[in-house]
Design an enzyme around this catalytic site. Structure first.
Site, mmCIF file in Angstrom:
data_model
loop_
_atom_site.group_PDB
_atom_site.id
_atom_site.type_symbol
_atom_site.label_atom_id
_atom_site.label_comp_id
_atom_site.label_asym_id
_atom_site.label_seq_id
_atom_site.Cartn_x
_atom_site.Cartn_y
_atom_site.Cartn_z
ATOM 1 N N CYS A 124 0.758 -0.994 -0.199
ATOM 2 C CA CYS A 124 -0.015 -0.096 0.044
ATOM 3 C C CYS A 124 0.807 1.322 0.204
ATOM 4 O O CYS A 124 1.810 1.516 0.783
ATOM 5 C CB CYS A 124 -0.858 -0.120 1.261
ATOM 6 S SG CYS A 124 -1.282 1.535 1.724
ATOM 7 N N GLU A 125 0.757 2.049 -0.975
ATOM 8 C CA GLU A 125 1.414 3.314 -0.990
ATOM 9 C C GLU A 125 1.263 4.332 0.078
ATOM 10 O O GLU A 125 1.974 5.203 0.345
ATOM 11 C CB GLU A 125 1.299 3.878 -2.490
ATOM 12 C CG GLU A 125 0.031 4.591 -2.544
ATOM 13 C CD GLU A 125 -0.261 5.422 -4.040
ATOM 14 O OE1 GLU A 125 0.587 4.826 -4.974
ATOM 15 O OE2 GLU A 125 -1.082 6.059 -4.290
ATOM 16 N N HIS A 126 0.175 4.159 0.588
ATOM 17 C CA HIS A 126 -0.147 5.103 1.855
ATOM 18 C C HIS A 126 0.495 4.900 3.432
ATOM 19 O O HIS A 126 0.739 5.671 4.025
ATOM 20 C CB HIS A 126 -1.421 5.175 2.208
ATOM 21 C CG HIS A 126 -2.326 5.576 1.077
ATOM 22 N ND1 HIS A 126 -3.516 4.934 0.266
ATOM 23 C CD2 HIS A 126 -1.968 6.737 0.088
ATOM 24 C CE1 HIS A 126 -3.704 5.372 -0.496
ATOM 25 N NE2 HIS A 126 -3.066 6.584 -1.187
ATOM 26 N N HIS A 127 0.494 3.424 3.389
ATOM 27 C CA HIS A 127 1.323 3.009 4.618
ATOM 28 C C HIS A 127 2.477 2.126 4.516
ATOM 29 O O HIS A 127 3.008 1.617 5.509
ATOM 30 C CB HIS A 127 0.120 2.351 5.578
ATOM 31 C CG HIS A 127 -1.391 3.026 5.673
ATOM 32 N ND1 HIS A 127 -2.304 3.118 4.864
ATOM 33 C CD2 HIS A 127 -1.413 3.906 6.677
ATOM 34 C CE1 HIS A 127 -3.153 3.752 5.416
ATOM 35 N NE2 HIS A 127 -2.932 4.329 6.306
ATOM 36 N N GLN A 168 -4.867 -0.541 -4.841
ATOM 37 C CA GLN A 168 -5.483 -1.739 -5.354
ATOM 38 C C GLN A 168 -6.154 -1.330 -7.077
ATOM 39 O O GLN A 168 -6.317 -1.806 -7.945
ATOM 40 C CB GLN A 168 -6.415 -2.223 -4.442
ATOM 41 C CG GLN A 168 -7.265 -3.448 -5.148
ATOM 42 C CD GLN A 168 -8.303 -4.057 -3.949
ATOM 43 O OE1 GLN A 168 -8.169 -4.078 -2.797
ATOM 44 N NE2 GLN A 168 -9.341 -4.726 -4.570
ATOM 45 N N HIS A 203 -6.295 -5.418 3.164
ATOM 46 C CA HIS A 203 -5.456 -4.463 3.415
ATOM 47 C C HIS A 203 -4.858 -4.587 4.678
ATOM 48 O O HIS A 203 -5.732 -4.292 5.735
ATOM 49 C CB HIS A 203 -6.086 -3.030 2.982
ATOM 50 C CG HIS A 203 -6.002 -2.990 1.593
ATOM 51 N ND1 HIS A 203 -5.368 -2.249 0.763
ATOM 52 C CD2 HIS A 203 -7.082 -3.711 0.658
ATOM 53 C CE1 HIS A 203 -5.910 -2.109 -0.417
ATOM 54 N NE2 HIS A 203 -6.866 -3.339 -0.487
ATOM 55 N N CYS A 224 -3.396 -2.496 6.511
ATOM 56 C CA CYS A 224 -3.184 -1.168 6.958
ATOM 57 C C CYS A 224 -4.672 -1.048 7.632
ATOM 58 O O CYS A 224 -5.015 -0.076 8.541
ATOM 59 C CB CYS A 224 -3.020 0.134 6.023
ATOM 60 S SG CYS A 224 -4.081 0.025 4.683
#
Ligand code: ZN
Length: 205
Positions: free
Chosen positions: A101-104, A142, A170, A172
């Site tokens: 995941c690019e955010h976490h 995703q 996910h 996260c």
């Protein structure tokens, strides 16, 4: 430079721009590897005791792993003539994939279903799985993987249509935040004849 700045710098590594497999062989050395090692060391110094012997090899291992997980492998989407004139849906289901995941920067993973209705070209079934793998590498969402798989197949095969569905958990969401273990996210990309009518129904149900 603070640990945070260095980590941000490491996060901007040209991880998407390196596609040379020969270079990937040597993922355990080079300036990118060293910067990542240093950045992981900074993280450890904040979240744990960096002098703890059990962590001695951790920066090395994490740097190696991040380089492995974020560098997309070049691959050849080998096509064949549709000499049999097959004109129904071809579906590959249950393609397992793993991404970050690019955010976490934590994993999301699940299964993909990829389908197309060929026109003049068909592709080996293993290549549908390879296409998913290819786009799962790197820091991703995703939604982006789902669209990228559909768009590449449309571009390379010029089929009547493509359908892609990803079903993923996910971490996260499962491990932190809203903490909903087992919650799955479903994303769908429909192109051409998959957008409506019987092909859409057949693919989605
Ligand atoms: Zn996330």
């Amino acid at each position: 430079m603070s640990g945070n700045q260095r980590w941000q710098q490491a996060g901007r590594l040209e991880v998407f721009e390196h596609h040379d497999p020969a270079e990937q062989e040597g993922a355990g050395q080079g300036p990118d590897f060293e910067r990542l090692q240093g950045a992981v060391g900074e993280i450890l110094s904040v979240v744990d005791d960096p002098g703890r012997p059990d962590l001695a090899e951790t920066p090395d291992r994490v740097a190696r792993m991040l380089l492995e997980l974020t560098r997309q492998q070049p691959f050849e989407l080998t096509c064949f003539d549709n000499s049999a004139g097959y004109d129904q849906m071809i579906v590959e289901d249950g393609i397992a994939f793993y991404s970050l995941c690019e955010h976490h920067l934590v994993p999301f993973f699940g299964t993909a279903r990829v389908a197309y209705v060929p026109r003049e070209k068909i592709v080996g079934l293993s290549k549908l799985a390879r296409t998913v793998d290819h786009f799962a590498r790197g820091l991703q969402t995703q939604e982006r993987i789902t669209n990228a798989v559909a768009d590449l197949l449309m571009e390379r095969l010029s089929p009547y249509g493509v359908g892609v569905q990803l079903h993923a958990e996910h971490l996260c969401m499962s491990m932190r935040g809203v903490r909903k273990p087992g919650a799955r996210t479903l994303t769908t990309a429909l192109r051409g004849v998959f957008k409506d009518g019987p092909t859409r129904e057949e693919f989605l149900h």
